[in-house]
Design a protein around this motif. Structure first.
Motif, PDB file in Angstrom:
ATOM      1  N   GLY A  16       0.894  -1.221   0.106  1.00 55.60           N
ATOM      2  CA  GLY A  16       0.026  -0.077  -0.019  1.00 55.60           C
ATOM      3  C   GLY A  16       0.850   1.106   0.022  1.00 55.60           C
ATOM      4  O   GLY A  16       2.037   1.264   0.444  1.00 55.60           O
ATOM      5  N   SER A  20      -1.093   4.733   3.982  1.00 58.76           N
ATOM      6  CA  SER A  20      -2.465   4.077   3.730  1.00 58.76           C
ATOM      7  C   SER A  20      -3.098   3.248   4.886  1.00 58.76           C
ATOM      8  O   SER A  20      -4.035   2.865   4.800  1.00 58.76           O
ATOM      9  N   ASP A 139      -5.463   0.685   0.615  1.00 58.98           N
ATOM     10  CA  ASP A 139      -5.714   1.708  -0.089  1.00 58.98           C
ATOM     11  C   ASP A 139      -6.638   2.699   0.400  1.00 58.98           C
ATOM     12  O   ASP A 139      -7.332   2.535   1.526  1.00 58.98           O
ATOM     13  N   CYS A 140      -6.305   3.973   0.008  1.00 62.70           N
ATOM     14  CA  CYS A 140      -6.967   5.146   0.854  1.00 62.70           C
ATOM     15  C   CYS A 140      -6.896   6.305  -0.366  1.00 62.70           C
ATOM     16  O   CYS A 140      -6.130   6.528  -1.305  1.00 62.70           O
ATOM     17  N   GLN A 142      -5.487   9.817  -2.112  1.00 59.00           N
ATOM     18  CA  GLN A 142      -4.356  10.204  -2.060  1.00 59.00           C
ATOM     19  C   GLN A 142      -4.397  11.616  -0.975  1.00 59.00           C
ATOM     20  O   GLN A 142      -3.432  11.746  -0.406  1.00 59.00           O
ATOM     21  N   GLN A 145      -3.688  10.131   2.371  1.00 62.09           N
ATOM     22  CA  GLN A 145      -2.169   9.814   2.457  1.00 62.09           C
ATOM     23  C   GLN A 145      -1.397  10.772   3.056  1.00 62.09           C
ATOM     24  O   GLN A 145      -0.466  10.851   3.835  1.00 62.09           O
ATOM     25  N   ARG A 170      -2.144   4.611  -7.286  1.00 62.70           N
ATOM     26  CA  ARG A 170      -3.104   3.706  -6.738  1.00 62.70           C
ATOM     27  C   ARG A 170      -3.673   2.853  -7.472  1.00 62.70           C
ATOM     28  O   ARG A 170      -3.954   1.368  -7.434  1.00 62.70           O
ATOM     29  N   GLU A 184     -10.657   3.982   4.354  1.00 59.22           N
ATOM     30  CA  GLU A 184     -11.104   5.338   4.475  1.00 59.22           C
ATOM     31  C   GLU A 184     -12.319   5.392   5.093  1.00 59.22           C
ATOM     32  O   GLU A 184     -13.277   4.861   5.040  1.00 59.22           O
TER      33      GLU A 184
END
Length: 204
Positions: A16, A20, A139-140, A142, A145, A170, A184
């Motif tokens: 990740g 993340s 993932d999340c 940007q 991040q 991503r 998220e």
């Protein structure tokens, strides 16, 4: 009397982008009984004072990249490799073989039913995929991040953004995934529940 040979451990690659939540997920998998191999921590150890990479770093980059305590000057090296792709390649050629050797030692010695390879640059290193049974991507957004990296590292926004932008997009990471954990708007309890659900699904 025949000897029952246990099956080899399941090999899960976990990756990740910076910020993340990958390390949090790795810790949660550790709590579920997996053996976590943190490639980034192993890499950092090679550049600490007395680390296995320090002699070659001093020889190839000069004493200017060695801090007063004998470790690699990480801030100076980070700025250098961001501005010079050849320097990044040179640094990776020093560190990566040492990391691979340390990882193999851990793989040989573990008795766990699942091995989690926590690898920030898994997607960027094609050699990894063929060694793994599964790949999970944390993932999340940007923007999230960047916010997390600023809060964690005390960096300003341009520095945090430059680090995020230097990594694979991503879309490239998620395309390589067998499962994506979209971290998220979740608290730690919700994230742990998602990790446990996926671990059960994939037999970890």
């Amino acid at each position: 009397m025949s000897t029952i040979v246990p099956p080899p451990p399941l090999k899960l690659g976990l990756t990740g982008g910076i910020g993340s939540g990958k390390s949090t997920v790795a810790h949660q998998l550790l709590q579920l009984g997996a053996h976590v191999i943190d490639a980034d921590a192993i890499s950092r150890a090679t550049t600490q004072a007395g680390g296995a990479a320090m002699t070659a770093i001093a020889q190839n980059f000069g004493q200017a990249f060695v801090a007063a305590d004998g470790s690699m000057d990480r801030a100076k090296m980070r700025d250098h490799v961001f501005s010079d792709p050849g320097a990044r390649t040179q640094l990776e050629a020093i560190i990566h073989p040492l990391v691979a050797q340390a990882i193999q030692t851990e793989v040989t010695n573990t008795k766990a039913r699942a091995l989690v390879f926590d690898v920030p640059l898994l997607v960027e290193s094609p050699r990894w995929r063929q060694q793994l049974d599964l790949v999970w991507v944390v993932d999340c957004l940007q923007t999230t991040q960047i916010d997390r990296v600023q809060a964690r590292n005390g960096w300003d926004a341009p520095t945090a953004r430059s680090v995020v932008d230097s990594q694979s997009p991503r879309s490239k990471r998620t395309a390589a995934a067998d499962a994506v954990l979209f971290n998220e708007g979740m608290d730690l309890i919700e994230l742990a529940g998602l990790v446990k659900q996926l671990a059960n699904k994939f037999g970890l």
